[in-house]
Design a protein around this motif. Structure first.
Motif, PDB file in Angstrom:
ATOM      1  N   PHE A 425       0.819  -1.219   0.000  1.00  0.00           N
ATOM      2  CA  PHE A 425       0.000   0.000   0.000  1.00  0.00           C
ATOM      3  C   PHE A 425       0.850   1.264   0.000  1.00  0.00           C
ATOM      4  O   PHE A 425       0.689   2.141  -0.856  1.00  0.00           O
ATOM      5  CB  PHE A 425      -0.947  -0.012   1.205  1.00  0.00           C
ATOM      6  N   GLU A 426       1.757   1.381   0.939  1.00  0.00           N
ATOM      7  CA  GLU A 426       2.550   2.608   1.045  1.00  0.00           C
ATOM      8  C   GLU A 426       3.461   2.802  -0.167  1.00  0.00           C
ATOM      9  O   GLU A 426       3.679   3.921  -0.623  1.00  0.00           O
ATOM     10  CB  GLU A 426       3.367   2.576   2.331  1.00  0.00           C
ATOM     11  N   THR A 427       3.967   1.704  -0.700  1.00  0.00           N
ATOM     12  CA  THR A 427       4.809   1.779  -1.907  1.00  0.00           C
ATOM     13  C   THR A 427       4.003   2.324  -3.080  1.00  0.00           C
ATOM     14  O   THR A 427       4.487   3.161  -3.863  1.00  0.00           O
ATOM     15  CB  THR A 427       5.362   0.392  -2.260  1.00  0.00           C
ATOM     16  N   GLY A 437       3.530  13.767  -9.809  1.00  0.00           N
ATOM     17  CA  GLY A 437       4.140  15.016  -9.394  1.00  0.00           C
ATOM     18  C   GLY A 437       3.313  15.748  -8.360  1.00  0.00           C
ATOM     19  O   GLY A 437       3.631  16.897  -8.001  1.00  0.00           O
ATOM     20  N   LEU A 438       2.262  15.137  -7.870  1.00  0.00           N
ATOM     21  CA  LEU A 438       1.403  15.772  -6.875  1.00  0.00           C
ATOM     22  C   LEU A 438       2.107  15.811  -5.526  1.00  0.00           C
ATOM     23  O   LEU A 438       2.735  14.831  -5.104  1.00  0.00           O
ATOM     24  CB  LEU A 438       0.086  14.988  -6.752  1.00  0.00           C
ATOM     25  N   SER A 439       2.008  16.934  -4.845  1.00  0.00           N
ATOM     26  CA  SER A 439       2.601  17.073  -3.519  1.00  0.00           C
ATOM     27  C   SER A 439       1.847  16.189  -2.529  1.00  0.00           C
ATOM     28  O   SER A 439       0.609  16.131  -2.578  1.00  0.00           O
ATOM     29  CB  SER A 439       2.535  18.528  -3.067  1.00  0.00           C
ATOM     30  N   PRO A 440       2.543  15.499  -1.623  1.00  0.00           N
ATOM     31  CA  PRO A 440       1.866  14.639  -0.633  1.00  0.00           C
ATOM     32  C   PRO A 440       0.816  15.395   0.182  1.00  0.00           C
ATOM     33  O   PRO A 440      -0.202  14.816   0.574  1.00  0.00           O
ATOM     34  CB  PRO A 440       3.008  14.149   0.259  1.00  0.00           C
ATOM     35  N   GLU A 441       1.058  16.701   0.445  1.00  0.00           N
ATOM     36  CA  GLU A 441       0.117  17.491   1.232  1.00  0.00           C
ATOM     37  C   GLU A 441      -1.231  17.678   0.526  1.00  0.00           C
ATOM     38  O   GLU A 441      -2.224  18.057   1.162  1.00  0.00           O
ATOM     39  CB  GLU A 441       0.691  18.875   1.560  1.00  0.00           C
ATOM     40  N   CYS A 442      -1.261  17.400  -0.774  1.00  0.00           N
ATOM     41  CA  CYS A 442      -2.499  17.566  -1.538  1.00  0.00           C
ATOM     42  C   CYS A 442      -3.274  16.268  -1.705  1.00  0.00           C
ATOM     43  O   CYS A 442      -4.286  16.233  -2.410  1.00  0.00           O
ATOM     44  CB  CYS A 442      -2.186  18.153  -2.920  1.00  0.00           C
ATOM     45  N   LEU A 443      -2.784  15.225  -1.089  1.00  0.00           N
ATOM     46  CA  LEU A 443      -3.469  13.929  -1.144  1.00  0.00           C
ATOM     47  C   LEU A 443      -4.014  13.589   0.238  1.00  0.00           C
ATOM     48  O   LEU A 443      -3.303  13.668   1.234  1.00  0.00           O
ATOM     49  CB  LEU A 443      -2.512  12.826  -1.600  1.00  0.00           C
ATOM     50  N   CYS A 444      -5.290  13.232   0.279  1.00  0.00           N
ATOM     51  CA  CYS A 444      -5.915  12.780   1.532  1.00  0.00           C
ATOM     52  C   CYS A 444      -6.419  11.353   1.329  1.00  0.00           C
ATOM     53  O   CYS A 444      -7.214  11.089   0.410  1.00  0.00           O
ATOM     54  CB  CYS A 444      -7.075  13.695   1.920  1.00  0.00           C
ATOM     55  N   ILE A 445      -5.921  10.450   2.147  1.00  0.00           N
ATOM     56  CA  ILE A 445      -6.363   9.060   2.102  1.00  0.00           C
ATOM     57  C   ILE A 445      -7.528   8.893   3.076  1.00  0.00           C
ATOM     58  O   ILE A 445      -7.400   9.189   4.262  1.00  0.00           O
ATOM     59  CB  ILE A 445      -5.223   8.090   2.479  1.00  0.00           C
ATOM     60  N   GLU A 446      -8.660   8.421   2.575  1.00  0.00           N
ATOM     61  CA  GLU A 446      -9.833   8.218   3.421  1.00  0.00           C
ATOM     62  C   GLU A 446      -9.958   6.737   3.786  1.00  0.00           C
ATOM     63  O   GLU A 446     -10.050   5.878   2.896  1.00  0.00           O
ATOM     64  CB  GLU A 446     -11.106   8.688   2.716  1.00  0.00           C
ATOM     65  N   ILE A 447      -9.915   6.464   5.075  1.00  0.00           N
ATOM     66  CA  ILE A 447     -10.114   5.092   5.550  1.00  0.00           C
ATOM     67  C   ILE A 447     -11.402   5.056   6.358  1.00  0.00           C
ATOM     68  O   ILE A 447     -11.769   6.031   7.012  1.00  0.00           O
ATOM     69  CB  ILE A 447      -8.937   4.598   6.414  1.00  0.00           C
ATOM     70  N   THR A 448     -12.088   3.934   6.301  1.00  0.00           N
ATOM     71  CA  THR A 448     -13.337   3.825   7.043  1.00  0.00           C
ATOM     72  C   THR A 448     -13.051   3.567   8.512  1.00  0.00           C
ATOM     73  O   THR A 448     -12.050   2.954   8.876  1.00  0.00           O
ATOM     74  CB  THR A 448     -14.214   2.682   6.503  1.00  0.00           C
ATOM     75  N   GLU A 449     -13.965   4.010   9.336  1.00  0.00           N
ATOM     76  CA  GLU A 449     -13.832   3.855  10.778  1.00  0.00           C
ATOM     77  C   GLU A 449     -13.720   2.381  11.166  1.00  0.00           C
ATOM     78  O   GLU A 449     -12.843   1.986  11.934  1.00  0.00           O
ATOM     79  CB  GLU A 449     -15.061   4.479  11.432  1.00  0.00           C
ATOM     80  N   HIS A 468       3.869  11.149   8.173  1.00  0.00           N
ATOM     81  CA  HIS A 468       5.280  11.552   8.182  1.00  0.00           C
ATOM     82  C   HIS A 468       5.728  11.975   6.781  1.00  0.00           C
ATOM     83  O   HIS A 468       6.593  12.846   6.633  1.00  0.00           O
ATOM     84  CB  HIS A 468       6.140  10.389   8.691  1.00  0.00           C
ATOM     85  N   LYS A 469       5.126  11.394   5.748  1.00  0.00           N
ATOM     86  CA  LYS A 469       5.467  11.746   4.373  1.00  0.00           C
ATOM     87  C   LYS A 469       4.722  13.000   3.920  1.00  0.00           C
ATOM     88  O   LYS A 469       4.996  13.523   2.838  1.00  0.00           O
ATOM     89  CB  LYS A 469       5.115  10.586   3.441  1.00  0.00           C
ATOM     90  N   GLY A 470       3.750  13.460   4.738  1.00  0.00           N
ATOM     91  CA  GLY A 470       2.995  14.659   4.384  1.00  0.00           C
ATOM     92  C   GLY A 470       1.594  14.380   3.901  1.00  0.00           C
ATOM     93  O   GLY A 470       0.801  15.314   3.696  1.00  0.00           O
TER      94      GLY A 470
END
Length: 579
Positions: A425-427, A437-449, A468-470
């Motif tokens: 997953f992280e890879t 080329g997208l900045s990590p700060e512009c990506l939001c990963i949504e996980i279910t509760e 930690h990666k942003g």
């Protein structure tokens, strides 16, 4: 003449009849492994060998003159006794099993051959019995039979035993107008437990589930573990669906209490399908197949419920089968498309980001909602590939929009449990960011509760590495599952996404509105940002705005649209700032 003398004389006659002298007879009898007992014509014991003494615990002096049945345990059936004497009287010999008792009261099973040697006069007749202790063999046979018909993990009857029970119930009910009910249960998303905790812990969970189901069912039906995380129940003499509904409620109640596993509360649900004899089939195979159809219908409709079988389910099942076979074609044939829904900044009224949502442009059926095919993708092992495809496409698209001038735009991507929990997953997330080329700060990963709770410790470690990666992390559908505020505190997420039902079903002054306010207040105290879904009206928007929500999303702003339409909306909203 005394009785003992009479018995002794009969004994000597028997030796003479066998053409052996007493000494040779005794030598032969003494070295036999099988017990031997000889009685006179009145069935009074006149001789036993050492093996008999060892087998029963009685000495020759203790049994002399007694009827051999004095060691009977009383468990030999009356039919078997009648059969023995019928054979002895008509054929002169009988072979079979008798249940006896030793001197120390221990029961044992003996394999007997009894021969009636008839003489004239009758007083010269006698009986010879050869007895072998087969107790251990019987235990082994019973154990083998038990294992053949019972599940080794839970001790419940297995599939073979269940099918036999149904077959017997059908035969018994034929001609009587009796209705039978078949319940087919499948635990919802049980594979996640095995993936998260390992199969050994999964087995422990299955044992606990089987105990609860047995307790709920035992007075109402016969239960089996059909295989894996599937259970089946036979309900006999059920006349109305309402009777079955009582049992169904007991089953759901039995699973409502969480199971404690490795320090965590696990909440399990089940999907159930129900078929009836003879309405939905007259054979075991048909009844089980149709109950299975109904169970899958329940899963398609959202799980944690039950469905009664009806004929249209066969057509639905065939459609599902066809779609399942076309999933690979959808991936390889560029039939998938990413749709986007706005996430608005409540304070500024401008687009903050977009949520990426998958659609399937089916060549025959048109655009399909993910609710129709993602469960099939999960069931067939494609969900990981679908999620990865959406992630890569969405990152590329949002980067392109940023280059067109929407510089602060971010993208939220839902990830399924199989994808989030995979070793790669992280890879894959890193790869998607690098390629786009997208900045990590512009990506939001949504996980279910619920997904996060399934394996809390590993989820927390994984979330921290992403942060930690942003990369931002959002806890989706908050309030829909079972997590506590204590658990929320443990999650190092950035955003809490309140389940849309709380807003869309609120009138602004009810319990739902109070829950929205409470969650927002708690999130603010924990320095988390909040997204409210389900904004469908101006009143909904005013509600979340008043409560201090950070981001809003829903049909009030836009329905999910393709990339071209979304680009036009972005431009329009940026220009007008109407929200």
């Amino acid at each position: 003449m005394k009785q003992g003398q009479s018995l002794h004389l009969n004994k000597e006659k028997i030796f003479k009849e066998l053409s052996f002298d007493s000494e040779n007879i005794w030598r032969i009898f003494s070295h036999m492994n099988d017990g031997l007992v000889i009685t006179d014509y009145k069935q009074r014991i006149i001789m036993v060998n050492p093996a008999y003494e060892k087998m029963t615990g009685y000495t020759y002096e203790e049994v002399y003159g007694k009827n051999p049945k004095f060691i009977s345990s009383g468990k030999t059936s009356r039919e078997a006794i009648i059969e023995m004497w019928d054979h002895l009287n008509t054929k002169g010999t009988w072979t079979g099993e008798l249940f006896n008792k030793r001197k120390d009261e221990e029961e044992f099973c003996s394999f007997m051959t009894v021969t009636h040697v008839k003489k004239e006069p009758e007083s010269d007749s006698f009986f010879i019995g050869i007895m072998r202790d087969i107790t251990e063999r019987k235990k082994a046979e019973e154990e083998a039979s038990y294992l053949a018909h019972h599940d080794s993990l839970t001790g419940l009857p297995n599939r073979m035993a269940f099918e036999q029970m149904v077959e017997e119930a059908i035969e018994d009910g034929q001609g009587k107008g009796t209705k039978l009910g078949i319940l087919f249960l499948d635990l919802d998303r049980f594979k996640r437990v095995n993936d998260s905790f390992g199969h050994q812990r999964g087995d422990v969970l299955l044992q606990e589930v089987s105990r609860r189901l047995y307790a709920a069912v035992k007075d109402h039906g016969k239960i089996s573990r059909f295989g894996g995380d599937e259970f089946t129940i036979l309900v006999e003499d059920t006349e109305e669906k309402e009777e079955t509904a009582v049992l169904l409620n007991k089953i759901f109640d039995s699973l409502r209490v969480p199971v404690r596993l490795e320090g965590q509360n696990l909440y399990l649900t089940t999907s159930i399908g129900v078929s009836f004899y003879p309405e939905h089939g007259e054979s075991v195979e048909e009844l089980l197949k149709n109950a299975d159809f109904a169970m899958y219908q329940t899963k398609d409709e959202g799980r944690n419920n039950f469905s009664y079988y009806h004929e249209a389910m066969k057509d639905h099942s065939m459609e599902q089968f066809k779609l399942s076979n076309q999933l690979q074609e959808a991936l390889e044939g560029e039939q998938l498309e990413v749709y986007y829904q706005m996430q608005m900044d409540v304070l500024s009224g401008e687009p903050h980001g977009v949520e990426a949502l998958i659609r399937w442009n089916h060549p025959e059926k048109g655009t399909l909602s993910p609710a129709l095919f993602l469960p099939l993708a999960e069931e067939n092992g494609y969900l990981h590939e679908f999620d990865e495809w959406v992630l890569r496409k969405a990152c590329i698209q949002v980067k392109n929009w940023q280059m067109e001038g929407f510089s602060n735009l971010s993208v939220s991507v839902n990830v399924s449990p199989p994808f989030f929990e995979s070793d790669h997953f992280e890879t894959i997330v890193n790869s998607a960011l690098q390629e786009s080329g997208l900045s990590p700060e512009c990506l939001c990963i949504e996980i279910t509760e619920n997904n996060a709770i399934a394996n809390l410790k590993e989820s927390i470690r994984r979330i921290r590495r992403l942060k930690h990666k942003g990369v931002k992390v959002s806890l989706d559908d908050f309030g829909k599952g079972y997590s506590s505020l204590t658990q929320l505190k443990q999650f190092p997420v950035d955003i809490v996404k309140i389940d849309q039902s709380f807003v869309s079903q609120s009138n602004g002054n009810d319990e739902n509105a109070a829950i929205v306010k409470m969650v927002i207040d708690i999130a603010k105290m924990m320095k988390l940002r909040v997204t409210c879904e389900g904004i469908e009206t101006l009143e909904h928007y005013d509600l979340v705005k008043k409560q201090g929500c950070d981001f809003a999303q829903g049909y009030y702003f836009n329905r999910p649209v393709n990339s071209e339409e979304c680009r036009e909306l972005l431009a329009y909203m940026n220009n007008t700032k109407q929200f």
